[in-house]
Each structure stands twice: as structure tokens, then as C-alpha cells.
Design an enzyme around this catalytic site. Structure first.
Site, short mmCIF file in Angstrom:
data_model
loop_
_atom_site.label_atom_id
_atom_site.label_comp_id
_atom_site.label_asym_id
_atom_site.label_seq_id
_atom_site.Cartn_x
_atom_site.Cartn_y
_atom_site.Cartn_z
N SER A 24 -50.25 97.73 27.96
CA SER A 24 -50.32 98.23 26.58
C SER A 24 -49.46 97.40 25.66
CB SER A 24 -49.87 99.70 26.55
OG SER A 24 -50.61 100.49 27.44
N TYR A 74 -51.78 103.59 36.86
CA TYR A 74 -51.14 103.71 35.55
C TYR A 74 -51.68 104.98 34.90
CZ TYR A 74 -49.43 102.15 30.91
OH TYR A 74 -48.80 102.04 29.69
N LYS A 78 -47.25 104.26 37.80
CA LYS A 78 -46.49 104.21 36.56
C LYS A 78 -46.80 105.50 35.82
CE LYS A 78 -45.70 101.92 32.17
NZ LYS A 78 -46.24 101.03 31.12
N SER A 128 -46.52 107.62 32.79
CA SER A 128 -46.21 107.66 31.37
C SER A 128 -46.62 108.97 30.72
CB SER A 128 -46.90 106.49 30.64
OG SER A 128 -46.36 105.26 31.04
N GLY A 158 -42.31 105.95 32.79
CA GLY A 158 -43.02 105.29 31.70
C GLY A 158 -42.41 105.49 30.33
N ASP A 173 -39.99 105.41 27.59
CA ASP A 173 -38.68 104.76 27.48
C ASP A 173 -37.59 105.72 27.03
OD1 ASP A 173 -40.45 102.73 27.95
OD2 ASP A 173 -39.85 101.50 26.24
N GLU A 174 -37.99 106.70 26.21
CA GLU A 174 -37.02 107.66 25.66
C GLU A 174 -36.38 108.53 26.73
OE1 GLU A 174 -40.45 107.21 22.68
OE2 GLU A 174 -40.16 107.28 24.87
N GLY A 189 -42.12 99.30 27.19
CA GLY A 189 -42.45 98.39 26.12
C GLY A 189 -41.29 98.05 25.20
#
Length: 305
Positions: free
Chosen positions: A51, A140, A168, A170, A193, A195-196, A212
Site C-alpha cells: 500500500s 495481508y 500482516k 492491519s 499493521g 502504526d499507531e 508505512g
């Protein structure tokens, strides 16, 4: 159970941005420079053409060229995971075969895009990808973009495939990580997945992370992982708060792809702007300059943590 040794995938894994020239073509020289940039930062794994890498905005020829450039530069210094997801199974399998030929270390794929498929279709799609290349395969799961959420029933079917080495994850519920890890077992890799929630995901059982925003502040994610491994959770929480605030600021620009690419350019590697429909971010924008400076200050501040 997977037949592969998955130990080299337990890393902070940068989802690689794809560099473009001013004319909008894939910039392979900049791709090699960006790969070296992350090696020098201490990153051990890359996730290519996903992505963040604008994979669905590239044609197959471009995706193959990016993989070759990354692998040529990385050699054995990095684990290279290639996202081969496509709307159709035939092209995804073709990309998987190429990934193996190019020397990649693993493949990964979303279920599909645009069409809302049933579980049997997704099962056959992913299975065909695993049959195309003798490489570890990472499912994913990103329902926010695909409208397909990996069920435990389908997950358990995929686990019977010895080439399926991990997932993965997310999806937004953090407890999905726990469920996948418990079902997959110790030698099955679960990547956080979102990031936060890197810290939360690791505490819930994730073995590593793919993200990302890692590329715009790799030192902070490496430090966060170091704190987690050392058991310094209070400090890790402080750092996660800093990182999450930076993520919110990245998302405040016309596109996060454009913001991340500009941050990387400000740090010395010009990888161009994103491909439309993603919008660029002007490097002279005071807000992006301020964010870059704050990230660098945080890197310096946390070096001795």
C-alpha cells in the site's frame, strides 16, 4: 505449520515508498539509494510494492523492476518481502514467480481489490500465489481497504498450507493479533499493521511490525522495538505517544504518501512525489518542515533511552 525458518522476519519492517522521477516514471536509481538509506539506518527488512509502495498504481513491469532494484542493493543485508497482490490471480502468481527469481525472501498479498469476494475465492487466490513460488507467504489482512476481513475459519484453512508463514494484521481490533498468534503458534509470524498501535500490537503477541510511517522515522521505531525487547514498557509508551502524534500530523496533509516522501526528501533522499491520485506535499510548506524538525529532535532525544 510453515516449513520455513521465519526468524529473520522478526524485525521492524519498513513498507517501502516507490520513488518516481519528475516525469512520473519509476526511479530505479533512487530506489537503490532509498534501500541503502534504510540499511544505513539499521533496518533489516523491507516490504516492497504494498500500500505504501503504491503497488496498485504500478503495472507489473514496474513492480518487477522495483523488486529487482531493491534486491540488487539489499543483497543479503535485508529480508525483502514482496507484495504481489493484484485484482486477478494470474498476475499475482506471475509476480510471485518473479519475486522468487529475483531472490526475494518472501511474498505477501491482499485478497483482492474492487470485487467483494467470498472466502472460497480468496482461499483459491492465496493458494495459487503460494503454489507459484517456493517462498514464505504472508497473508495481508487489511479490511479497511479490501472490504474483506480474514475470518478464523479461513485463517485455519490457510494454516494447513506449509508455505503460509505469517500474517500482516492491519485490522483495527488489536485482539485480532492475539487470536492469529494463538492459532498460528510460536513459529508463525504475526506482523502488527496499524502504526499507531505498534506497542499494543507487540504486547498482544505480534512478533514484529510492517508500517508505512516507519520510513519517515525509522530510528524511532527501532528505538521503540528496542525498549519493548528490554522490557522498558513505560518508556516505550512515552515513545509510542510521540510517534502517534507524528502520525496524526502526517495524516493532516493532502496525502500521507506525499507527506512521508517529503520527510524522506528533507532527510537527504529525493524519491519524488507520489503518483496520482495521491497528492504531493510541498517541501517548503512550514508545517512539513516543522514536522521533520520535530521528528529529528525526537530521534536525538531518545538516543540514550
Amino acid at each position: 505449520m510453515s516449513k520455513y525458518d521465519v526468524s529473520r522476519f522478526r524485525n521492524v519492517t519498513v513498507a517501502l515508498n516507490t520513488p518516481f522521477t519528475k516525469s512520473g516514471e519509476v526511479d530505479l536509481a533512487a530506489t537503490r539509494r532509498l534501500t541503502r538509506y534504510y540499511i544505513n539506518k539499521g533496518i533489516k527488512s523491507l516490504y516492497v510494492c504494498g500500500s505504501t509502495g503504491e503497488g496498485f498504481l504500478l503495472d507489473s513491469r514496474e513492480r518487477m523492476a522495483v523488486v529487482e532494484a531493491v534486491k540488487e542493493e539489499a543483497g543479503e543485508e535485508m529480508a525483502v518481502i514482496v507484495h504481489v497482490g493484484c485484482p486477478d490471480t494470474r498476475h499475482a502468481a506471475e509476480l510471485a514467480r518473479h519475486a522468487q527469481k529475483a531472490g526475494a525472501d518472501a511474498t505477501s498479498a491482499v485478497p483482492c481489490v474492487y470485487y467483494h469476494l467470498g472466502e472460497e475465492s480468496v482461499y483459491r487466490h492465496w493458494t495459487a500465489i503460494t503454489e507459484a513460488a517456493d517462498l514464505p507467504f504472508f497473508i495481508y489482512n487489511i479490511p479497511q481497504l479490501t472490504s474483506f476481513n480474514l475470518s478464523m475459519e479461513l485463517f485455519e484453512r490457510m494454516l494447513a498450507n506449509e508455505r503460509v508463514a505469517g500474517v500482516k494484521c492491519s485490522s483495527e481490533p488489536c485482539h485480532d493479533i492475539l487470536r492469529f498468534k494463538q492459532a498460528g503458534g510460536e513459529d508463525f509470524i504475526v506482523f502488527n499493521g496499524p502504526d499507531e498501535q505498534y506497542l499494543a500490537g507487540r504486547l498482544m503477541g505480534a512478533d514484529a511490525g510492517i508500517g508505512g510511517t516507519y520510513g519517515s522515522m525509522p530510528e524511532l521505531y527501532l528505538k521503540l522495538e528496542d525498549l519493548i525487547r528490554r522490557g522498558e514498557i513505560a518508556k516505550a509508551q512515552q515513545l509510542q505517544i510521540k510517534i502517534t502524534q507524528f502520525i496524526y500530523r502526517l495524516c493532516s496533509f493532502p496525502s500521507m504518501h506525499g507527506a512521508c516522501k517529503t520527510i524522506i526528501r528533507l532527510d537527504g533522499v529525493d524519491i519524488g512525489d507520489p503518483r496520482l491520485p495521491f497528492l504531493p506535499v510541498d517541501e517548503k510548506d512550514p508545517a512539513i518542515i516543522s514536522l521533520y524538525q520535530d521528528i529529528r529532535n525526537a530521534v536525538e532525544e531518545t538516543k540514550k533511552w
